[in-house]
Design a protein around this motif. Structure first.
Motif, PDB file in Angstrom:
ATOM      1  N   SER A  16      -6.943 -39.320  -5.046  1.00 42.36           N
ATOM      2  CA  SER A  16      -7.361 -39.801  -3.735  1.00 42.36           C
ATOM      3  C   SER A  16      -6.095 -40.210  -2.993  1.00 42.36           C
ATOM      4  O   SER A  16      -5.458 -41.206  -3.336  1.00 42.36           O
ATOM      5  CB  SER A  16      -8.312 -40.994  -3.894  1.00 42.36           C
ATOM      6  OG  SER A  16      -8.691 -41.517  -2.637  1.00 42.36           O
ATOM      7  N   THR A  17      -5.723 -39.434  -1.981  1.00 47.78           N
ATOM      8  CA  THR A  17      -4.428 -39.656  -1.349  1.00 47.78           C
ATOM      9  C   THR A  17      -4.503 -39.934   0.149  1.00 47.78           C
ATOM     10  O   THR A  17      -5.221 -39.256   0.893  1.00 47.78           O
ATOM     11  CB  THR A  17      -3.483 -38.459  -1.585  1.00 47.78           C
ATOM     12  OG1 THR A  17      -2.207 -38.725  -0.963  1.00 47.78           O
ATOM     13  CG2 THR A  17      -4.041 -37.164  -1.029  1.00 47.78           C
ATOM     14  N   ASP A  18      -3.757 -40.939   0.540  1.00 48.60           N
ATOM     15  CA  ASP A  18      -3.478 -41.189   1.954  1.00 48.60           C
ATOM     16  C   ASP A  18      -2.604 -40.047   2.478  1.00 48.60           C
ATOM     17  O   ASP A  18      -2.022 -39.277   1.698  1.00 48.60           O
ATOM     18  CB  ASP A  18      -2.759 -42.534   2.073  1.00 48.60           C
ATOM     19  CG  ASP A  18      -2.341 -42.862   3.482  1.00 48.60           C
ATOM     20  OD1 ASP A  18      -3.173 -42.745   4.394  1.00 48.60           O
ATOM     21  OD2 ASP A  18      -1.164 -43.232   3.682  1.00 48.60           O
ATOM     22  N   LEU A  19      -2.472 -39.965   3.792  1.00 49.84           N
ATOM     23  CA  LEU A  19      -1.631 -38.913   4.392  1.00 49.84           C
ATOM     24  C   LEU A  19      -0.328 -39.473   4.954  1.00 49.84           C
ATOM     25  O   LEU A  19       0.706 -39.405   4.313  1.00 49.84           O
ATOM     26  CB  LEU A  19      -2.418 -38.158   5.464  1.00 49.84           C
ATOM     27  CG  LEU A  19      -3.531 -37.242   4.939  1.00 49.84           C
ATOM     28  CD1 LEU A  19      -4.263 -36.558   6.086  1.00 49.84           C
ATOM     29  CD2 LEU A  19      -2.994 -36.209   3.958  1.00 49.84           C
ATOM     30  N   ASP A  20      -0.362 -40.059   6.153  1.00 50.11           N
ATOM     31  CA  ASP A  20       0.882 -40.488   6.814  1.00 50.11           C
ATOM     32  C   ASP A  20       1.646 -41.492   5.955  1.00 50.11           C
ATOM     33  O   ASP A  20       1.120 -42.540   5.577  1.00 50.11           O
ATOM     34  CB  ASP A  20       0.577 -41.114   8.171  1.00 50.11           C
ATOM     35  CG  ASP A  20       0.087 -40.093   9.179  1.00 50.11           C
ATOM     36  OD1 ASP A  20      -0.020 -38.907   8.829  1.00 50.11           O
ATOM     37  OD2 ASP A  20      -0.191 -40.490  10.333  1.00 50.11           O
ATOM     38  N   GLY A  21       2.891 -41.159   5.647  1.00 50.88           N
ATOM     39  CA  GLY A  21       3.727 -42.027   4.837  1.00 50.88           C
ATOM     40  C   GLY A  21       3.502 -41.884   3.352  1.00 50.88           C
ATOM     41  O   GLY A  21       4.178 -42.538   2.548  1.00 50.88           O
ATOM     42  N   THR A  22       2.575 -41.031   2.956  1.00 54.92           N
ATOM     43  CA  THR A  22       2.257 -40.836   1.539  1.00 54.92           C
ATOM     44  C   THR A  22       2.403 -39.362   1.190  1.00 54.92           C
ATOM     45  O   THR A  22       3.447 -38.943   0.714  1.00 54.92           O
ATOM     46  CB  THR A  22       0.836 -41.364   1.231  1.00 54.92           C
ATOM     47  OG1 THR A  22       0.768 -42.760   1.579  1.00 54.92           O
ATOM     48  CG2 THR A  22       0.510 -41.211  -0.244  1.00 54.92           C
ATOM     49  N   LEU A  23       1.374 -38.560   1.427  1.00 48.79           N
ATOM     50  CA  LEU A  23       1.506 -37.113   1.212  1.00 48.79           C
ATOM     51  C   LEU A  23       2.383 -36.498   2.296  1.00 48.79           C
ATOM     52  O   LEU A  23       3.069 -35.497   2.070  1.00 48.79           O
ATOM     53  CB  LEU A  23       0.131 -36.459   1.208  1.00 48.79           C
ATOM     54  CG  LEU A  23       0.083 -34.959   0.922  1.00 48.79           C
ATOM     55  CD1 LEU A  23       0.536 -34.656  -0.504  1.00 48.79           C
ATOM     56  CD2 LEU A  23      -1.313 -34.407   1.168  1.00 48.79           C
ATOM     57  N   LEU A  24       2.370 -37.101   3.488  1.00 45.61           N
ATOM     58  CA  LEU A  24       3.167 -36.624   4.615  1.00 45.61           C
ATOM     59  C   LEU A  24       4.306 -37.595   4.899  1.00 45.61           C
ATOM     60  O   LEU A  24       4.115 -38.815   4.835  1.00 45.61           O
ATOM     61  CB  LEU A  24       2.297 -36.494   5.877  1.00 45.61           C
ATOM     62  CG  LEU A  24       1.000 -35.699   5.771  1.00 45.61           C
ATOM     63  CD1 LEU A  24       0.285 -35.692   7.116  1.00 45.61           C
ATOM     64  CD2 LEU A  24       1.265 -34.275   5.290  1.00 45.61           C
ATOM     65  N   ASP A  25       5.463 -37.083   5.243  1.00 41.20           N
ATOM     66  CA  ASP A  25       6.598 -37.922   5.608  1.00 41.20           C
ATOM     67  C   ASP A  25       6.241 -38.768   6.838  1.00 41.20           C
ATOM     68  O   ASP A  25       5.628 -38.282   7.792  1.00 41.20           O
ATOM     69  CB  ASP A  25       7.807 -37.041   5.922  1.00 41.20           C
ATOM     70  CG  ASP A  25       9.040 -37.850   6.267  1.00 41.20           C
ATOM     71  OD1 ASP A  25       9.778 -38.209   5.346  1.00 41.20           O
ATOM     72  OD2 ASP A  25       9.251 -38.123   7.466  1.00 41.20           O
ATOM     73  N   HIS A  26       6.627 -40.047   6.816  1.00 46.60           N
ATOM     74  CA  HIS A  26       6.259 -40.960   7.901  1.00 46.60           C
ATOM     75  C   HIS A  26       6.793 -40.504   9.251  1.00 46.60           C
ATOM     76  O   HIS A  26       6.115 -40.661  10.275  1.00 46.60           O
ATOM     77  CB  HIS A  26       6.784 -42.368   7.600  1.00 46.60           C
ATOM     78  CG  HIS A  26       6.475 -43.364   8.678  1.00 46.60           C
ATOM     79  ND1 HIS A  26       5.274 -44.044   8.734  1.00 46.60           N
ATOM     80  CD2 HIS A  26       7.198 -43.771   9.757  1.00 46.60           C
ATOM     81  CE1 HIS A  26       5.279 -44.826   9.808  1.00 46.60           C
ATOM     82  NE2 HIS A  26       6.425 -44.692  10.436  1.00 46.60           N
TER      83      HIS A  26
END
Length: 281
Positions: A16-26
């Motif tokens: 279960s993954t967040d996106l902005d700043g996690t899977l995606l570069d901030h």
């Protein structure tokens, strides 16, 4: 961190993954550094469930770019979507959403916007919400390409805003809305107002459904970098606080294993998946 070798256990992993700043570069929204971790999970048949403050439209576009088609959670736990191609049979709680089944946990955006605008009018609070912004303003605040910014504005269950008032007024604003069965949480960029739900509620619902459907036990690996990820991290078997270039790690207590990454964003994401599954580069 001490943890079981998840890749050798009989328990299936669900990410279960967040996106902005996690899977995606901030800053750049690049996801390529997460690709090695995604390939590990693919080899383990571990589904990657995007669990984000973003909209349905944004996630559909991103999943296409990532090359995955899995269930996903939008607007901080407000709704869960399951692709009918993988889950063809209806459940009593499913709503028909075209190519996806929809389960709603939150509140309508119209009700949320009406509530916060009424408070602003009554109390004189200073903030700007997505409903107040032009497309160009949103692009300036987020650095999103125009197409992505348009998708970000297509919200159904929440209202992100930039709080421009005092901390004491923020607490008053938050307390008033919570008394009216809304939730106010801080994300990596915005404060989000939504219904009485969160990322943890949505992923736990899907975990129970998945375990019953596939008749296998599941461990949740949750990855996030902000306060709005805490509810998801708290219920995870493996809770990963991803290092952020702009704020501290989220603080939380969980009965599961915990990890704070050294790498930022998607680099930290792969770092964590490699460590949890004990797969070397």
């Amino acid at each position: 961190m001490s943890m079981t070798n998840a890749s050798e256990s009989r328990v299936h992993l669900m990410v279960s993954t967040d996106l902005d700043g996690t899977l995606l570069d901030h800053h750049t929204y690049d996801w390529q550094p997460a690709k090695p971790g995604m390939e590990i999970l693919e080899s383990l048949s571990a589904p990657i469930i995007i669990n984000t403050s973003k909209t349905y439209e944004e996630v559909i576009k991103l999943q296409s770019e990532l090359g995955i088609q899995e269930p996903f959670v939008v607007e901080n736990g407000s709704a869960l979507y399951l692709p009918k191609s993988k889950y063809p049979h209806a459940h009593s709680e499913f709503e028909d959403g075209g190519n996806y089944w929809q389960i709603t946990f939150g509140e309508t955006r119209d009700a949320i916007v009406a509530a916060i605008h009424k408070l602003r009018e009554q109390q004189g609070y200073t903030f700007i919400g997505f409903s107040d912004m032009t497309l160009q303003q949103l692009i300036e605040y987020t650095n999103l390409p125009e197409e992505n910014a348009q998708l970000a504005l297509q919200r159904r269950f929440s209202e992100p805003l930039i709080w421009q008032d005092s901390d004491s007024n923020y607490e008053q604003f938050k307390t008033t809305l919570e008394a009216r069965n809304f939730k106010v949480i801080k994300g990596g960029r915005f404060t989000h107002v939504l219904g009485e739900t969160n990322k943890g509620i949505a992923i736990l619902w899907f975990k129970a459904y998945y375990e019953k459907l596939h008749k296998v036990p599941v461990d949740i690996v949750a990855l996030g970098d902000s306060q709005n990820d805490i509810d998801m991290l708290k219920i995870a078997d493996y809770a990963v606080a991803v290092r952020s270039p702009v704020h501290d790690y989220p603080e939380f207590i969980t009965q599961g294993s915990t990890l704070k990454t050294q790498g930022f964003g998607p680099n930290g994401w792969t770092e964590a998946i490699q460590q949890i599954t004990r797969v070397s580069k």
